[in-house]
Write an enzyme that holds these catalytic residues in place. Sequence first.
Site, mmCIF file in Angstrom:
data_model
loop_
_atom_site.group_PDB
_atom_site.id
_atom_site.type_symbol
_atom_site.label_atom_id
_atom_site.label_comp_id
_atom_site.label_asym_id
_atom_site.label_seq_id
_atom_site.Cartn_x
_atom_site.Cartn_y
_atom_site.Cartn_z
ATOM 1 N N ASP A 102 -7.176 -13.275 -10.170
ATOM 2 C CA ASP A 102 -6.392 -12.073 -10.479
ATOM 3 C C ASP A 102 -5.182 -12.359 -11.374
ATOM 4 O O ASP A 102 -4.486 -11.430 -11.785
ATOM 5 C CB ASP A 102 -5.857 -11.440 -9.176
ATOM 6 C CG ASP A 102 -6.964 -10.802 -8.341
ATOM 7 O OD1 ASP A 102 -8.109 -10.709 -8.827
ATOM 8 O OD2 ASP A 102 -6.672 -10.402 -7.200
ATOM 9 N N LYS B 121 -1.468 -4.548 -8.756
ATOM 10 C CA LYS B 121 -2.688 -3.890 -9.247
ATOM 11 C C LYS B 121 -3.372 -3.156 -8.110
ATOM 12 O O LYS B 121 -3.212 -3.497 -6.930
ATOM 13 C CB LYS B 121 -3.666 -4.904 -9.870
ATOM 14 C CG LYS B 121 -4.184 -6.017 -8.931
ATOM 15 C CD LYS B 121 -5.376 -5.657 -8.061
ATOM 16 C CE LYS B 121 -5.758 -6.780 -7.104
ATOM 17 N NZ LYS B 121 -6.542 -6.376 -5.946
ATOM 18 N N PRO C 296 3.495 -5.527 -1.557
ATOM 19 C CA PRO C 296 3.220 -5.952 -0.170
ATOM 20 C C PRO C 296 2.479 -7.283 -0.123
ATOM 21 O O PRO C 296 1.598 -7.538 -0.944
ATOM 22 C CB PRO C 296 2.349 -4.822 0.393
ATOM 23 C CG PRO C 296 1.895 -4.019 -0.772
ATOM 24 C CD PRO C 296 2.894 -4.221 -1.869
ATOM 25 N N VAL C 297 2.867 -8.124 0.843
ATOM 26 C CA VAL C 297 2.272 -9.464 0.982
ATOM 27 C C VAL C 297 0.923 -9.331 1.690
ATOM 28 O O VAL C 297 0.808 -8.625 2.694
ATOM 29 C CB VAL C 297 3.219 -10.392 1.784
ATOM 30 C CG1 VAL C 297 2.565 -11.752 2.022
ATOM 31 C CG2 VAL C 297 4.540 -10.551 1.047
ATOM 32 N N GLY D 243 -1.551 -7.697 0.844
ATOM 33 C CA GLY D 243 -1.821 -6.265 0.921
ATOM 34 C C GLY D 243 -2.975 -5.797 0.057
ATOM 35 O O GLY D 243 -3.248 -4.604 -0.017
HETATM 36 P P1 ATP Z 1 -5.342 -10.237 -3.640
HETATM 37 O O1 ATP Z 1 -5.173 -8.751 -3.832
HETATM 38 O O2 ATP Z 1 -5.215 -11.026 -4.920
HETATM 39 O O3 ATP Z 1 -6.532 -10.609 -2.845
HETATM 40 P P2 ATP Z 1 -3.244 -10.033 -1.713
HETATM 41 O O4 ATP Z 1 -2.392 -9.029 -2.412
HETATM 42 O O5 ATP Z 1 -4.103 -9.514 -0.606
HETATM 43 O O6 ATP Z 1 -4.117 -10.767 -2.787
HETATM 44 P P3 ATP Z 1 -1.042 -11.883 -1.689
HETATM 45 O O7 ATP Z 1 0.172 -11.062 -1.416
HETATM 46 O O8 ATP Z 1 -1.268 -12.292 -3.085
HETATM 47 O O9 ATP Z 1 -2.355 -11.166 -1.113
HETATM 48 O O10 ATP Z 1 -0.921 -13.162 -0.725
HETATM 49 C C1 ATP Z 1 -1.960 -13.758 -0.024
HETATM 50 C C2 ATP Z 1 -1.422 -15.035 0.608
HETATM 51 O O11 ATP Z 1 -1.055 -15.954 -0.424
HETATM 52 C C3 ATP Z 1 -0.147 -14.838 1.429
HETATM 53 O O12 ATP Z 1 -0.434 -14.566 2.758
HETATM 54 C C4 ATP Z 1 0.597 -16.144 1.245
HETATM 55 O O13 ATP Z 1 0.268 -17.034 2.293
HETATM 56 C C5 ATP Z 1 0.053 -16.751 -0.042
HETATM 57 N N1 ATP Z 1 1.029 -16.790 -1.180
HETATM 58 C C6 ATP Z 1 1.276 -17.819 -1.971
HETATM 59 N N2 ATP Z 1 2.200 -17.530 -2.902
HETATM 60 C C7 ATP Z 1 2.551 -16.255 -2.708
HETATM 61 C C8 ATP Z 1 3.468 -15.377 -3.360
HETATM 62 N N3 ATP Z 1 4.224 -15.775 -4.384
HETATM 63 N N4 ATP Z 1 3.541 -14.121 -2.891
HETATM 64 C C9 ATP Z 1 2.766 -13.714 -1.850
HETATM 65 N N5 ATP Z 1 1.920 -14.514 -1.194
HETATM 66 C C10 ATP Z 1 1.793 -15.777 -1.616
#
Ligand code: ATP
Length: 308
Positions: A145, A11, A103-104, A106
């Site tokens: 989310d 998203k 992206p993790v 991200g």
């Molecule tokens: P948001 O936009 O919901 O704030 P994000 O996109 O910034 O989230 P994510 O990629 O969802 O961040 O991941 C945040 C943290 O969650 C990661 O650094 C990781 O430690 C943990 N995590 C747990 N499960 C997962 C998963 N399946 N994929 C990615 N990260 C995960």
Amino acid sequence: MSAITVRVPAKVNLQLAVGPLREDGYHDLVNVFHAVSLFDEVTAAEPADGDLSAAPLRVRVEGDHTGEVPVSDDNLAVRAAMALADRAGRSYRADLLIRKSIPVAGGMAGGSADAAAALVACNELWGLGLPVEDLMEIAADIGSDVPFALLGGTAVGTGRGERLAPLETAGIFHWVFALADGGLSTPRVYGECDRLREEAGVAAPTPAVSEALLAALREGDAKALGQALSNDLQPAALALRPSLADTLAAGRAHGALGALVSGSGPTCAFLAESAERAHELAGLIKDVDGCRAVVTAHGPVPGATVAG
Ligand code: ATP
């Protein structure tokens, strides 16, 4: 069925209005979510080895830059599968395989997306037949989310973002995402947002949905949408990662209709008027300092869906 694969979108927040910090530690939000065609895939399979002493839920993760994704019960997909088994009132087994493109850390809710995909996949694998309303409830307990990743499309979230109302939209919007090296921690970005407000002596406003944004979505007007995009977390993300300002400036200079940090960052999102313009724009910003890679995508797309 011995294996079910579910595709789930990332998203971008078209509007993220952050209100005051609540007593429970969350912020009141108005969060306009938009699902885009950048997908993770989660496969839930019956364990092949029949080793009953192994953990009932195991997870593997494939993809680039996935080093920070836990392969333990902390993985949001595992937590979702456990919550589903709890709701069904018995233990179930599954091997989960997550193929990550989102992206993790991200700011594109990749972990939440995987949780939503695991709910849909395990509901099917275990033959539970729970209706989507039940999955939405379990999803909201896992994270703010997660319900949107089940729903997809475009929707406004209120409360801490988990109370969702789908929005009417026309047409397709074309996006470029600039992925950054390393992630940004969502709690840290919210903390920085509170700190910046305190330092400036400004009270957090009561969040309200932008009428200009709703009109742009209804009319499928990309130019108006570009002007209406907003993210209250952006100043905090820029304070923590100053190089993002250059990435945003490069996109604007090359004609993006709108540019903003996605959620808590560090991914930056750029709106383009067509798929062709999005590809051109991607080529023009890919070499900016701090930009690890660029991808193009369109939205809205459906939420977590069993792959054909
Ligand atoms: P948001 O936009 O919901 O704030 P994000 O996109 O910034 O989230 P994510 O990629 O969802 O961040 O991941 C945040 C943290 O969650 C990661 O650094 C990781 O430690 C943990 N995590 C747990 N499960 C997962 C998963 N399946 N994929 C990615 N990260 C995960």
